[in-house]
Write a protein that holds these residues in place. Sequence first.
Motif, PDB file in Angstrom:
ATOM      1  N   SER A  35      30.354  26.030  44.662  1.00 45.81           N
ATOM      2  CA  SER A  35      31.439  27.009  44.615  1.00 45.81           C
ATOM      3  C   SER A  35      31.970  27.160  46.038  1.00 45.81           C
ATOM      4  O   SER A  35      31.655  28.116  46.740  1.00 45.81           O
ATOM      5  CB  SER A  35      30.917  28.353  44.088  1.00 45.81           C
ATOM      6  OG  SER A  35      31.962  29.282  44.028  1.00 45.81           O
ATOM      7  N   ASP A  73      34.225  30.130  38.654  1.00 44.46           N
ATOM      8  CA  ASP A  73      34.971  30.513  39.860  1.00 44.46           C
ATOM      9  C   ASP A  73      35.871  29.382  40.348  1.00 44.46           C
ATOM     10  O   ASP A  73      37.039  29.597  40.683  1.00 44.46           O
ATOM     11  CB  ASP A  73      34.013  30.942  40.972  1.00 44.46           C
ATOM     12  CG  ASP A  73      33.376  32.299  40.715  1.00 44.46           C
ATOM     13  OD1 ASP A  73      33.851  33.021  39.815  1.00 44.46           O
ATOM     14  OD2 ASP A  73      32.412  32.639  41.413  1.00 44.46           O
ATOM     15  N   LYS A 107      38.792  29.009  37.862  1.00 44.96           N
ATOM     16  CA  LYS A 107      39.798  30.076  38.041  1.00 44.96           C
ATOM     17  C   LYS A 107      40.733  29.757  39.199  1.00 44.96           C
ATOM     18  O   LYS A 107      41.950  29.858  39.083  1.00 44.96           O
ATOM     19  CB  LYS A 107      39.113  31.419  38.363  1.00 44.96           C
ATOM     20  CG  LYS A 107      38.508  32.123  37.207  1.00 44.96           C
ATOM     21  CD  LYS A 107      37.871  33.418  37.710  1.00 44.96           C
ATOM     22  CE  LYS A 107      36.795  33.882  36.778  1.00 44.96           C
ATOM     23  NZ  LYS A 107      36.131  35.091  37.286  1.00 44.96           N
ATOM     24  N   GLY A 110      32.298  36.335  34.123  1.00 41.76           N
ATOM     25  CA  GLY A 110      33.456  35.463  34.272  1.00 41.76           C
ATOM     26  C   GLY A 110      34.509  35.626  33.205  1.00 41.76           C
ATOM     27  O   GLY A 110      35.670  35.295  33.417  1.00 41.76           O
ATOM     28  N   ALA A 162      37.139  35.217  42.053  1.00 41.18           N
ATOM     29  CA  ALA A 162      36.403  33.958  42.204  1.00 41.18           C
ATOM     30  C   ALA A 162      35.700  34.017  43.554  1.00 41.18           C
ATOM     31  O   ALA A 162      36.323  34.204  44.587  1.00 41.18           O
ATOM     32  CB  ALA A 162      37.360  32.778  42.153  1.00 41.18           C
TER      33      ALA A 162
END
Length: 133
Positions: free
Chosen positions: A71, A101, A104, A125, A131
């Motif tokens: 991420s 994340d 998005k 989520g 995010a």
Amino acid sequence: MQVKTTDLPRFVESGPGIIAQSSAILRRHGVRSRNALLLCDENTASLGAETIMASLSKDKTAAHEHRVRNSDEECVLSAAGQMDLLGCDLAIGFGGGKVLDVAKRAAGQNNAHFISVPTTLSNDGIASPVAVI
């Protein structure tokens, strides 16, 4: 100050084997796509990525898989670039926090629809516009 509006969530459906009905669910809720990017990680890919992609193909949606490792901004840029290159108008995040994340942010950078398919009950989520990258 710029005002932003986020609609959360537009619909929620759950049940056994529901990912096999992905295309029908999207159609029922008026979500149309010609090209979709399915974001997942190594673990969630084996849980049902092929099932989701097969469902989407029934409605002639070209589905492309993209693996998320971390991420971070590099992964967001990679996913967003893939969406742009393929002309994707839909990002589907299938997994936990890091996958959702990245999905998005990639969807946001491409002005595309975002669908969240969380694989953990504790995941927020489905309702969070945030995010964490």
